[in-house]
Every structure is written in C-alpha cells, then in structure tokens.
Motif scaffolding. Structure first.
Motif, PDB file in Angstrom:
ATOM      1  N   VAL A 221       0.817  -1.210   0.000  1.00  0.00           N
ATOM      2  CA  VAL A 221       0.000   0.000   0.000  1.00  0.00           C
ATOM      3  C   VAL A 221       0.856   1.266   0.000  1.00  0.00           C
ATOM      4  N   ILE A 222       2.055   1.188   0.535  1.00  0.00           N
ATOM      5  CA  ILE A 222       2.921   2.365   0.612  1.00  0.00           C
ATOM      6  C   ILE A 222       3.241   2.918  -0.777  1.00  0.00           C
ATOM      7  N   MET A 223       3.250   2.042  -1.794  1.00  0.00           N
ATOM      8  CA  MET A 223       3.597   2.489  -3.148  1.00  0.00           C
ATOM      9  C   MET A 223       2.597   3.516  -3.672  1.00  0.00           C
ATOM     10  N   GLY A 224       1.335   3.353  -3.293  1.00  0.00           N
ATOM     11  CA  GLY A 224       0.323   4.306  -3.746  1.00  0.00           C
ATOM     12  C   GLY A 224       0.234   5.552  -2.885  1.00  0.00           C
ATOM     13  N   LEU A 225       0.944   5.557  -1.751  1.00  0.00           N
ATOM     14  CA  LEU A 225       0.862   6.688  -0.822  1.00  0.00           C
ATOM     15  C   LEU A 225       2.159   7.488  -0.737  1.00  0.00           C
ATOM     16  N   LEU A 226       3.144   7.148  -1.547  1.00  0.00           N
ATOM     17  CA  LEU A 226       4.444   7.823  -1.470  1.00  0.00           C
ATOM     18  C   LEU A 226       4.345   9.345  -1.635  1.00  0.00           C
ATOM     19  N   PRO A 227       3.560   9.856  -2.586  1.00  0.00           N
ATOM     20  CA  PRO A 227       3.487  11.326  -2.715  1.00  0.00           C
ATOM     21  C   PRO A 227       2.968  12.001  -1.447  1.00  0.00           C
ATOM     22  N   GLU A 228       1.933  11.397  -0.824  1.00  0.00           N
ATOM     23  CA  GLU A 228       1.363  11.987   0.396  1.00  0.00           C
ATOM     24  C   GLU A 228       2.370  11.935   1.555  1.00  0.00           C
ATOM     25  N   VAL A 229       3.040  10.811   1.691  1.00  0.00           N
ATOM     26  CA  VAL A 229       4.028  10.665   2.767  1.00  0.00           C
ATOM     27  C   VAL A 229       5.192  11.629   2.553  1.00  0.00           C
ATOM     28  N   ALA A 230       5.673  11.712   1.296  1.00  0.00           N
ATOM     29  CA  ALA A 230       6.780  12.618   0.983  1.00  0.00           C
ATOM     30  C   ALA A 230       6.398  14.066   1.297  1.00  0.00           C
ATOM     31  N   GLY A 231       5.144  14.432   0.979  1.00  0.00           N
ATOM     32  CA  GLY A 231       4.685  15.786   1.256  1.00  0.00           C
ATOM     33  C   GLY A 231       4.628  16.087   2.746  1.00  0.00           C
ATOM     34  N   THR A 232       4.174  15.124   3.524  1.00  0.00           N
ATOM     35  CA  THR A 232       4.076  15.314   4.982  1.00  0.00           C
ATOM     36  C   THR A 232       5.438  15.581   5.614  1.00  0.00           C
ATOM     37  N   PHE A 233       6.445  14.811   5.193  1.00  0.00           N
ATOM     38  CA  PHE A 233       7.772  14.915   5.804  1.00  0.00           C
ATOM     39  C   PHE A 233       8.727  15.822   5.019  1.00  0.00           C
ATOM     40  N   ALA A 234       8.210  16.431   3.940  1.00  0.00           N
ATOM     41  CA  ALA A 234       9.013  17.343   3.113  1.00  0.00           C
ATOM     42  C   ALA A 234      10.293  16.673   2.610  1.00  0.00           C
ATOM     43  N   VAL A 235      10.136  15.443   2.077  1.00  0.00           N
ATOM     44  CA  VAL A 235      11.260  14.735   1.462  1.00  0.00           C
ATOM     45  C   VAL A 235      10.904  14.454   0.005  1.00  0.00           C
ATOM     46  N   SER A 236      11.899  14.110  -0.792  1.00  0.00           N
ATOM     47  CA  SER A 236      11.660  13.804  -2.198  1.00  0.00           C
ATOM     48  C   SER A 236      11.016  12.420  -2.337  1.00  0.00           C
ATOM     49  N   ILE A 237      10.417  12.176  -3.504  1.00  0.00           N
ATOM     50  CA  ILE A 237       9.827  10.864  -3.789  1.00  0.00           C
ATOM     51  C   ILE A 237      10.889   9.762  -3.712  1.00  0.00           C
ATOM     52  N   PRO A 238      12.090   9.954  -4.326  1.00  0.00           N
ATOM     53  CA  PRO A 238      13.122   8.905  -4.184  1.00  0.00           C
ATOM     54  C   PRO A 238      13.490   8.611  -2.731  1.00  0.00           C
ATOM     55  N   THR A 239      13.541   9.668  -1.904  1.00  0.00           N
ATOM     56  CA  THR A 239      13.824   9.447  -0.483  1.00  0.00           C
ATOM     57  C   THR A 239      12.691   8.675   0.179  1.00  0.00           C
ATOM     58  N   ALA A 240      11.458   9.037  -0.142  1.00  0.00           N
ATOM     59  CA  ALA A 240      10.309   8.296   0.389  1.00  0.00           C
ATOM     60  C   ALA A 240      10.337   6.849  -0.069  1.00  0.00           C
ATOM     61  N   GLY A 241      10.963   6.586  -1.215  1.00  0.00           N
ATOM     62  CA  GLY A 241      11.082   5.229  -1.727  1.00  0.00           C
ATOM     63  C   GLY A 241      11.848   4.296  -0.805  1.00  0.00           C
ATOM     64  N   PHE A 242      12.633   4.860   0.129  1.00  0.00           N
ATOM     65  CA  PHE A 242      13.328   4.024   1.114  1.00  0.00           C
ATOM     66  C   PHE A 242      12.328   3.269   1.996  1.00  0.00           C
ATOM     67  N   LEU A 243      11.096   3.754   2.078  1.00  0.00           N
ATOM     68  CA  LEU A 243      10.068   3.054   2.843  1.00  0.00           C
ATOM     69  C   LEU A 243       9.701   1.733   2.176  1.00  0.00           C
ATOM     70  N   VAL A 244       9.917   1.645   0.851  1.00  0.00           N
ATOM     71  CA  VAL A 244       9.689   0.401   0.106  1.00  0.00           C
ATOM     72  C   VAL A 244      10.905  -0.503   0.198  1.00  0.00           C
ATOM     73  N   SER A 245      12.076   0.037  -0.162  1.00  0.00           N
ATOM     74  CA  SER A 245      13.296  -0.772  -0.175  1.00  0.00           C
ATOM     75  C   SER A 245      13.719  -1.175   1.236  1.00  0.00           C
ATOM     76  N   GLY A 246      13.504  -0.278   2.220  1.00  0.00           N
ATOM     77  CA  GLY A 246      13.838  -0.605   3.607  1.00  0.00           C
ATOM     78  C   GLY A 246      13.009  -1.770   4.116  1.00  0.00           C
ATOM     79  N   TYR A 247      11.735  -1.799   3.719  1.00  0.00           N
ATOM     80  CA  TYR A 247      10.864  -2.905   4.106  1.00  0.00           C
ATOM     81  C   TYR A 247      11.367  -4.209   3.492  1.00  0.00           C
ATOM     82  N   ALA A 248      11.749  -4.164   2.200  1.00  0.00           N
ATOM     83  CA  ALA A 248      12.227  -5.372   1.515  1.00  0.00           C
ATOM     84  C   ALA A 248      13.493  -5.919   2.178  1.00  0.00           C
ATOM     85  N   VAL A 249      14.413  -5.019   2.525  1.00  0.00           N
ATOM     86  CA  VAL A 249      15.644  -5.448   3.202  1.00  0.00           C
ATOM     87  C   VAL A 249      15.310  -6.059   4.566  1.00  0.00           C
ATOM     88  N   GLY A 250      14.347  -5.453   5.258  1.00  0.00           N
ATOM     89  CA  GLY A 250      13.925  -5.986   6.550  1.00  0.00           C
ATOM     90  C   GLY A 250      13.363  -7.389   6.439  1.00  0.00           C
TER      91      GLY A 250
END
Length: 404
Positions: free
Chosen positions: A21-50
C-alpha cells in the motif's frame, strides 16, 4: 481445510496490504515529511531489506518457543511497526516503523507455511500453503486499493491505523484458532542450518529468486510502461494492478491444487508459461487489451509457482524445515529487489520501458533450467538408490551359489 488457515490468511492479508500500500501513498508521505519521492522510496526498499534479513533472524530467535507463540509474537511486531508508522512525527521514525513491521513478514510466512502444512493430510499440504497465501494475494485486490483510497481521502496515517487493526484481528485469530502444535523432538538450530547443505533446498530457493524476479521485473515498471507505451491514462493503473491481483489469486489457488498432484510438472508449466508471456508482453504492451490480458497472466503464472516452490523447500528440508521455509520467503523479496534493479538498468540504458519484460523472461527461463537440473539430480539419486538396493540381495546370494 481447518479454520486455523483462516487465521493465517488474515495475518497474511494484513502483511500483504502494508507491504504494497505504501507504493500508492508515497506522494502523500513525501509531502508530509518534506522529502523527495526517491527518499520516500526508502520506505519500500527498507521494508524489503527488513524481510530478507528478518526472516532468518526472527526464525532463529523463535527456535526456543512453540510455533503458535512465535506467530503471535510476530503479529505483535507487525502491530507495533504499523502503529509507529501511523504516529511517526519524523521520516526516520516512520522508516523505523516500516522495518519493525517487516521483521514479521518473512518469519510469519515461513513458520505459517510449516504450520499450514502440518494441519492437513500429506496430499493436501500445497493446497493448505496456498490457502494461507490467498490472504497475501487478496490484499492486492482489496487491501491495497482500499488502503490507498483511505490514505488519499482521510490521510495516509489512517491507512496504517487500519492495517494495525488487521494485525490485531490476525493476532486474535492465531490465538483462538491455531492449535498448540508440539515442537519436533530433537530438532535444534544446527539441524535447521544443516538443511542448507542440501543442494535441492538451494536449487528451490534459486528458482524462487529467479522465477518471482521475472514477475517483478515487469510489474515494478508497469506504470510508465502502461502510460507511455500502451497509452493508458494515469488513473487506469489502479485497476490494472487489481487485474494483476486477480491473476495472483487465481494462480495461487491453481498452483496449490496441482502442486499436490504433480509438483515438478506444475513448476515446469508455470515457469515456462511465465517466460513466454513476459517475452510476448514486450510486443503486447503496445496494445491496451493485449497488455491487460498479459498483466493478468503474469500475476496468475507468477503466483502459480508460490505454493509448489514453498512446498518443495519444505519437502527437501523435511525434519527441520522452519528456517529454510522462512529464508525462502526472503528469497521472493530478494527476487523482487534483483529484478527491479536489473529492470532499471535496461531502462537507463535507453532500451525502452518494455525492456524489463525481456529481463523478466530471461530470469523465468533461468528458473526453468534450474527446475530441470533439480529433477535430473533427483532422478539420478533415486536411480543410485535402486542400484544399491538391488545389489544387496545379489551379494547375499553369492555365497549360496558358490556353496552349491
């Protein structure tokens, strides 16, 4: 099928929802924390590594307790991780929440596969595993679109609170429905690790990495492929992913049904079909209807490999299957990461948005080769066993012949 499988499927539904579900919410999450979309993408890759690291780690830590208690503990990690993500005041804390939740993923599916297989008769084991994984596949049809809609309408934090509630439901289901199954006598951590010396276990895991990698080589880049090549509008991608999810549900159930009858033939058919469909997708991606059909087939053929591959690992690591089962779940995520990386390379090389399909076809075809090698080694081992067995009576009869 016992009701305990429903509890496992509910847990799998929650885990599948939070993963994707995070893949469809990356723009909203990035906007909340004022980070770029690629940076927000760590929420996807970090989960996979975990998932990859957490699967063996949590399984090893759980060797001292019963499988039921470990499943409950894992759902506890899942709940805490998603609540932490929901309330996180900073991006770093949300990333921490994602990693905490991911620690439950691999071990839950790994231990859950062993429990599901033990709940039913030997000839129904793959079907039981498929029933648990149905929760994961249905998550892509129902959970992810619903979670994305909630996140876009109410706020992404609400989505993670809802997912945490699913975790509570899964925890309650495991506590009430999964029986207290005694641990296998005499099985120690060294026995679990020894399973990795079996070449058949390693071949099955390699098939998992390559076969499932073939699926995500294409699906990772489905949005640019469908909008820039097939000509779909951005808003159409959601229902195309639902179509992919429906294929996953169908393939998972079919794979579980036929793997109980003929496991290796099921792998030959599904992996070969996947390689062919991915190759054809390179051409079909230029047509809206054909590409929609291919997306469904990729989901169906890709997930038709999941129950037989998981059961193959359980069969080959018989006696001490828990760690091998969990590591194989990590292998699925390793395949996702590998294929996404390779697909990005061919796109960056200027080969076009359909190029990842060729990467996926090559990965799936490589998995077919490994399946053939695995079967050949198994036949040779059985033939060797027959030769030894047939030689024994001759040796015993030889002195009798001389005596006469």
């Amino acid at each position: 099928m016992p009701l305990a499988l429903l509890a496992l499927a509910i847990g799998a539904f929650g885990i599948g929802t939070t993963e994707f579900v995070i893949m469809g919410l990356l723009p909203e999450v990035a906007g909340t924390f004022a980070v770029s979309i690629p940076t927000a993408g760590f929420l996807v890759s970090g989960y996979a590594v975990g998932v990859v690291l957490g699967a063996p780690l949590m399984t090893v830590l759980g060797t001292k307790i019963s499988r039921k208690r470990m499943l409950m503990l894992l759902m506890g990690f899942f709940i805490v991780g998603n609540v932490l993500s929901a309330v996180a005041p900073a991006f770093g804390l949300m990333l921490t929440g994602r990693i905490v939740a991911s620690l439950a993923h691999g071990a839950f599916f790994g231990i859950g596969s062993v429990v599901a297989a033990d709940l039913v008769a030997p000839q129904k084991k793959a079907g039981a595993i498929a029933m648990m994984f149905t929760g994961l596949t249905v998550a892509n049809v129902v959970g992810v679109p619903a979670g994305t809609l909630i996140g876009q309408q109410v706020g992404w934090r609400a989505t993670f609170f809802v997912v945490a509630a699913l975790g509570v439901l899964g925890l309650f289901g495991v506590a009430k429905l999964v029986p207290n199954m005694p641990k296998a006598e005499g099985v120690r951590l060294r026995h679990e690790i020894a399973a990795f010396r079996n070449v058949q276990v390693l071949l099955a895991m390699a098939m998992t990495v390559l076969g499932f990698g073939g699926v995500f080589a294409a699906i990772t880049y489905i949005t640019p492929m469908m909008t820039n090549v097939a000509g779909y509008a951005d808003t159409s991608v959601t229902w195309l992913l639902v179509l992919f999810g429906l294929g996953m549900v169908a393939g998972n159930l079919i794979g579980g049904r036929f793997a109980d009858r003929a496991l290796m033939p099921m792998l030959y058919v599904s992996l070969t079909g996947l390689a062919v469909v991915l190759a054809l997708f390179t051409l079909a991606a230029h047509d809206k209807i054909a590409s929609a059909v291919m997306i469904f087939l990729i989901g169906a053929l890709g997930f038709a490999t999941v129950p037989p591959l998981q059961k193959r690992v359980l069969d080959q690591a018989a006696g001490a299957p828990t760690l091998a089962s969990a590591v194989n779940i990590g292998a699925f995520n390793l395949g996702n990461a590998l294929s996404a990386w390779l697909g990005g390379i061919v796109i960056a090389a200027g080969l076009g948005y359909t190029a990842p399909n060729w990467v996926g076809a090559a990965l799936a075809a490589s998995a077919v080769v490994l399946a053939l090698i695995s079967s050949a080694l198994e036949r040779r081992a059985h033939a060797g066993g027959r030769i030894v067995a047939s030689a024994a009576p001759d040796a015993a009869q030889a002195p009798v012949a001389v005596h006469h």
